[in-house]
Scaffold this motif. Structure first.
Motif, short mmCIF file in Angstrom:
data_model
loop_
_atom_site.label_atom_id
_atom_site.label_comp_id
_atom_site.label_asym_id
_atom_site.label_seq_id
_atom_site.Cartn_x
_atom_site.Cartn_y
_atom_site.Cartn_z
N GLY A 173 0.80 -1.21 0.00
CA GLY A 173 0.00 0.00 0.00
C GLY A 173 0.84 1.26 0.00
N TRP A 174 0.19 2.39 0.31
CA TRP A 174 0.84 3.69 0.23
C TRP A 174 1.47 4.09 1.56
N ASN A 175 2.63 4.74 1.46
CA ASN A 175 3.31 5.33 2.60
C ASN A 175 3.81 6.70 2.16
N PRO A 176 3.60 7.79 2.96
CA PRO A 176 4.03 9.12 2.52
C PRO A 176 5.50 9.19 2.14
N PHE A 177 6.34 8.41 2.81
CA PHE A 177 7.78 8.42 2.51
C PHE A 177 8.09 7.50 1.33
N GLY A 178 7.58 6.29 1.36
CA GLY A 178 7.94 5.28 0.37
C GLY A 178 7.03 5.20 -0.83
N GLY A 179 5.93 5.97 -0.83
CA GLY A 179 5.00 5.88 -1.95
C GLY A 179 4.33 4.52 -2.00
N TRP A 180 4.14 4.02 -3.22
CA TRP A 180 3.59 2.67 -3.35
C TRP A 180 4.70 1.69 -2.99
N ARG A 181 4.49 0.95 -1.91
CA ARG A 181 5.56 0.06 -1.43
C ARG A 181 4.97 -1.30 -1.03
N ILE A 182 5.87 -2.25 -0.93
CA ILE A 182 5.49 -3.61 -0.59
C ILE A 182 6.56 -4.20 0.33
N GLY A 183 6.13 -5.01 1.30
CA GLY A 183 7.06 -5.63 2.24
C GLY A 183 6.89 -7.13 2.27
N ILE A 184 8.01 -7.86 2.25
CA ILE A 184 7.99 -9.33 2.19
C ILE A 184 8.85 -9.89 3.32
N ARG A 185 8.32 -10.87 4.03
CA ARG A 185 9.02 -11.52 5.14
C ARG A 185 9.61 -12.84 4.67
N ASP A 186 10.90 -13.09 4.97
CA ASP A 186 11.53 -14.35 4.59
C ASP A 186 11.74 -15.26 5.80
N LEU A 187 12.31 -16.44 5.57
CA LEU A 187 12.47 -17.43 6.62
C LEU A 187 13.61 -17.12 7.58
N GLN A 188 14.42 -16.12 7.26
CA GLN A 188 15.44 -15.68 8.20
C GLN A 188 14.90 -14.57 9.10
N ASN A 189 13.59 -14.37 9.05
CA ASN A 189 12.91 -13.31 9.81
C ASN A 189 13.44 -11.94 9.42
N ARG A 190 13.70 -11.79 8.12
CA ARG A 190 14.11 -10.50 7.58
C ARG A 190 12.96 -9.92 6.76
N TYR A 191 12.77 -8.62 6.87
CA TYR A 191 11.70 -7.92 6.17
C TYR A 191 12.32 -7.17 4.98
N HIS A 192 11.89 -7.52 3.77
CA HIS A 192 12.40 -6.91 2.55
C HIS A 192 11.42 -5.82 2.11
N TYR A 193 11.93 -4.60 1.98
CA TYR A 193 11.09 -3.44 1.75
C TYR A 193 11.40 -2.82 0.38
N TYR A 194 10.36 -2.71 -0.48
CA TYR A 194 10.51 -2.17 -1.83
C TYR A 194 9.64 -0.93 -1.94
N ALA A 195 10.25 0.24 -2.21
CA ALA A 195 9.49 1.49 -2.19
C ALA A 195 9.64 2.29 -3.48
N HIS A 196 8.77 3.29 -3.63
CA HIS A 196 8.70 4.23 -4.76
C HIS A 196 8.23 3.55 -6.05
#
Length: 361
Positions: free
Chosen positions: A257-280
């Motif tokens: 969804g939308w974030n004022p800083f990141g614009g249209w962004r998406i977040g994905i959780r992996d098996l190492q408990n890391r959060y991958h963040y893709y923005a703009h």
């Protein structure tokens, strides 16, 4: 005398299984009483001789054996164990124990019982009197908190008290961790293992298709001023509008969804408990929704210049992908520099593409 590839493979598999048997089925010696540091066990010595691939094979054997005994699906046991491994990685001093296959950690009061006068008790009967969690899973008459079978059987016994349904599993996790983040992570991990029916989900991909049309450098930690003084928590990969953006990992879409800083962004959780963040992003792949499972290289959206304003704001900076990565400590998350991982994934993918091209010709 030449040995055929098939025979070599069989010999290697036999060696892996033999080493795994020592770890999974053999009884590990307990640390000496009164020792300030956990001591190496026979299982740990065997573990040191295995590659990461072989360790995963041994772990899967452990889960399968426990699932056969308890009828708890192996992927639920694997999910708890993997989550516990990630906690040990970020809290190594608080969760100090001899090297073993299992990551599940129970401190002495939990294992032996809060009121047990012998906090190093390994007698299953006296442990049960004081309502400790420790059980004998290996059949040697001892409840050893550093024996893989004992540890996993103790956790399995705890889960069985709540039942076998998915709702029962969720309730058991809440009662054990009292942390909604922990419950969410383990349920996510369980879904991934169930979907792919394997525990080796370590593959990765560069977030953009490999080409010469993008550029990036290490920009983590540099200053940002829009919205207040802050540091840059990621790496900017500059590329033309509409360049496909791909998942870097096996994971679950946790946010979209939308974030004022990141614009249209998406977040994905992996098996190492890391959060991958893709923005703009300029937009999302239509088939991608929250809670979907994704794989490395799968398209999730396109490069854009969204953000720094209300929903729909575009063009306040050149088009690029902001890629960030965060680690979860169990209570909070913090960012770390993704640049080394990006370089590694890019290099590995370029090499694989070259090898594939050579095979084609």
């Amino acid at each position: 005398m030449r040995i055929s590839k098939s025979k070599t493979g069989n010999i290697r598999r036999s060696m892996i299984c033999a080493a795994a048997a020592v770890i999974v089925f053999g009884a590990a010696a307990s640390p000496a009483r009164g020792a300030s540091e956990p001591q190496p066990t026979k299982a740990a010595e065997a573990l040191d001789k295995l590659s990461q691939e072989e360790i995963l094979v041994a772990r899967k054997q452990l889960y399968d054996r426990m699932a056969a005994v308890t009828h708890i699906p192996w992927y639920r046991l694997a999910a708890i164990d993997q989550y516990e491994h990630t906690l040990t990685k970020v809290h190594p001093k608080d969760r100090n124990h001899p090297k073993r296959l299992t990551g599940i950690f129970m401190n002495e009061p939990l294992w032996s019982g809060m009121l047990n006068p012998d906090q190093k008790d390994s007698n299953p009967r006296s442990i049960s009197i004081f309502n400790g969690y420790g059980k004998d899973g290996s059949g040697d008459g001892q409840a050893d908190m550093n024996n893989d079978m004992d540890v996993l059987y103790s956790m399995s016994s705890y889960l069985l008290k709540y039942g076998q349904s998915e709702d029962d599993f969720s309730i058991a996790l809440w009662e054990y961790y009292h942390n909604s983040r922990s419950v969410q992570r383990i349920l996510q991990f369980s879904r991934l293992y169930e979907k792919f029916q394997q525990i080796d989900l370590s593959g990765h991909a560069f977030p953009l298709p490999i080409s010469n049309s993008y550029s990036y450098r290490s920009t983590w930690g540099t200053g940002r001023s829009w919205g207040g003084n802050r540091i840059h928590e990621g790496t900017d990969i500059f590329a033309p509008y509409g360049t496909p953006v791909r998942s870097t990992c096996y994971g679950i879409v946790e946010l979209k969804g939308w974030n004022p800083f990141g614009g249209w962004r998406i977040g994905i959780r992996d098996l190492q408990n890391r959060y991958h963040y893709y923005a703009h992003l300029s937009g999302y792949e239509k088939s991608i929704n929250k809670d979907d499972i994704v794989i490395p290289g799968q398209r999730i959206g396109w490069v854009g210049s969204s953000g720094y304003g209300k929903p729909g704001t575009q063009g306040k900076f050149p088009p690029h992908l902001h890629y960030g990565i965060y680690r979860d400590s169990g209570l909070v998350e913090w960012s770390f520099d993704p640049y080394p991982l990006l370089r590694h994934w890019e290099s590995a993918e370029r090499k694989a593409l070259k090898e594939k091209k050579k095979e084609h010709y």
